[in-house]
Design a protein around this motif. Structure first.
Motif, PDB file in Angstrom:
ATOM      1  N   LEU A 141       0.827  -1.213   0.000  1.00  0.00           N
ATOM      2  CA  LEU A 141       0.000   0.000   0.000  1.00  0.00           C
ATOM      3  C   LEU A 141       0.860   1.260   0.000  1.00  0.00           C
ATOM      4  O   LEU A 141       0.582   2.214  -0.729  1.00  0.00           O
ATOM      5  CB  LEU A 141      -0.956   0.004   1.197  1.00  0.00           C
ATOM      6  CG  LEU A 141      -1.969   1.147   1.241  1.00  0.00           C
ATOM      7  CD1 LEU A 141      -2.826   1.187  -0.010  1.00  0.00           C
ATOM      8  CD2 LEU A 141      -2.844   1.027   2.476  1.00  0.00           C
TER       9      LEU A 141
ATOM     10  N   LYS B 155       0.838   4.156  -2.980  1.00  0.00           N
ATOM     11  CA  LYS B 155       0.610   5.576  -2.678  1.00  0.00           C
ATOM     12  C   LYS B 155       1.767   6.429  -3.191  1.00  0.00           C
ATOM     13  O   LYS B 155       1.556   7.513  -3.728  1.00  0.00           O
ATOM     14  CB  LYS B 155       0.418   5.788  -1.175  1.00  0.00           C
ATOM     15  CG  LYS B 155      -0.926   5.308  -0.679  1.00  0.00           C
ATOM     16  CD  LYS B 155      -1.080   5.580   0.805  1.00  0.00           C
ATOM     17  CE  LYS B 155      -2.433   5.143   1.310  1.00  0.00           C
ATOM     18  NZ  LYS B 155      -2.609   5.434   2.752  1.00  0.00           N
ATOM     19  N   GLU B 156       2.992   5.929  -3.028  1.00  0.00           N
ATOM     20  CA  GLU B 156       4.169   6.660  -3.500  1.00  0.00           C
ATOM     21  C   GLU B 156       4.143   6.824  -5.028  1.00  0.00           C
ATOM     22  O   GLU B 156       4.406   7.905  -5.550  1.00  0.00           O
ATOM     23  CB  GLU B 156       5.431   5.892  -3.089  1.00  0.00           C
ATOM     24  CG  GLU B 156       6.718   6.491  -3.558  1.00  0.00           C
ATOM     25  CD  GLU B 156       7.904   5.603  -3.190  1.00  0.00           C
ATOM     26  OE1 GLU B 156       8.838   5.524  -4.006  1.00  0.00           O
ATOM     27  OE2 GLU B 156       7.891   4.989  -2.105  1.00  0.00           O
TER      28      GLU B 156
ATOM     29  N   HIS C 209       1.478   9.325  -5.961  1.00  0.00           N
ATOM     30  CA  HIS C 209       1.898  10.674  -5.574  1.00  0.00           C
ATOM     31  C   HIS C 209       2.874  11.274  -6.593  1.00  0.00           C
ATOM     32  O   HIS C 209       2.862  12.483  -6.832  1.00  0.00           O
ATOM     33  CB  HIS C 209       2.526  10.654  -4.186  1.00  0.00           C
ATOM     34  CG  HIS C 209       2.912  12.002  -3.678  1.00  0.00           C
ATOM     35  ND1 HIS C 209       1.988  12.955  -3.324  1.00  0.00           N
ATOM     36  CD2 HIS C 209       4.126  12.560  -3.497  1.00  0.00           C
ATOM     37  CE1 HIS C 209       2.617  14.049  -2.942  1.00  0.00           C
ATOM     38  NE2 HIS C 209       3.931  13.836  -3.037  1.00  0.00           N
TER      39      HIS C 209
ATOM     40  N   PHE D  87      -7.408   2.249  -2.729  1.00  0.00           N
ATOM     41  CA  PHE D  87      -6.555   2.021  -1.567  1.00  0.00           C
ATOM     42  C   PHE D  87      -7.135   0.931  -0.664  1.00  0.00           C
ATOM     43  O   PHE D  87      -6.394   0.119  -0.116  1.00  0.00           O
ATOM     44  CB  PHE D  87      -6.348   3.309  -0.769  1.00  0.00           C
ATOM     45  CG  PHE D  87      -5.482   4.328  -1.453  1.00  0.00           C
ATOM     46  CD1 PHE D  87      -4.476   3.959  -2.333  1.00  0.00           C
ATOM     47  CD2 PHE D  87      -5.665   5.674  -1.216  1.00  0.00           C
ATOM     48  CE1 PHE D  87      -3.672   4.900  -2.954  1.00  0.00           C
ATOM     49  CE2 PHE D  87      -4.858   6.623  -1.829  1.00  0.00           C
ATOM     50  CZ  PHE D  87      -3.866   6.231  -2.702  1.00  0.00           C
TER      51      PHE D  87
END
Length: 91
Positions: A15, A19-20, A23, A58
């Motif tokens: 996860l 997210k990285e 981003h 997510f």
């Protein structure tokens, strides 16, 4: 033109890595496969995504992370083609 980048990662870090990647903002599609190469999840990303749309993604990735020990993330990135600039000689 698109390029693919692959990461091998354990389920606990899945996860955070997703997210990285999101981003960074340069990915167009993310595919998650198990350690045997079987595709578990694929989702496209577009420039206009925001939190309300990403929340279910997510949640699904978090659930998947709890079920797998090792997985592979494949990230497709669209590369901007270098366009030659029109160079006019000065006289």
């Amino acid at each position: 033109m698109s390029t693919k980048e692959t990461f091998s990662i354990n389920g606990e870090a899945l996860l955070g890595k997703i997210k990285e990647i999101i981003h960074e903002g340069k990915a167009s599609r993310i595919t998650i496969s198990d350690k045997h190469g079987k595709e578990l999840m694929t989702f496209p990303l577009s420039v206009g995504l925001f939190g309300m749309i990403l929340a279910p993604v997510f949640a699904a990735v978090g659930t998947l992370a709890a079920l797998v020990t090792e997985c592979t993330i494949t990230v497709e990135r669209e590369e901007e083609e270098d366009t030659p600039k029109d160079i006019t000689p000065s006289v």
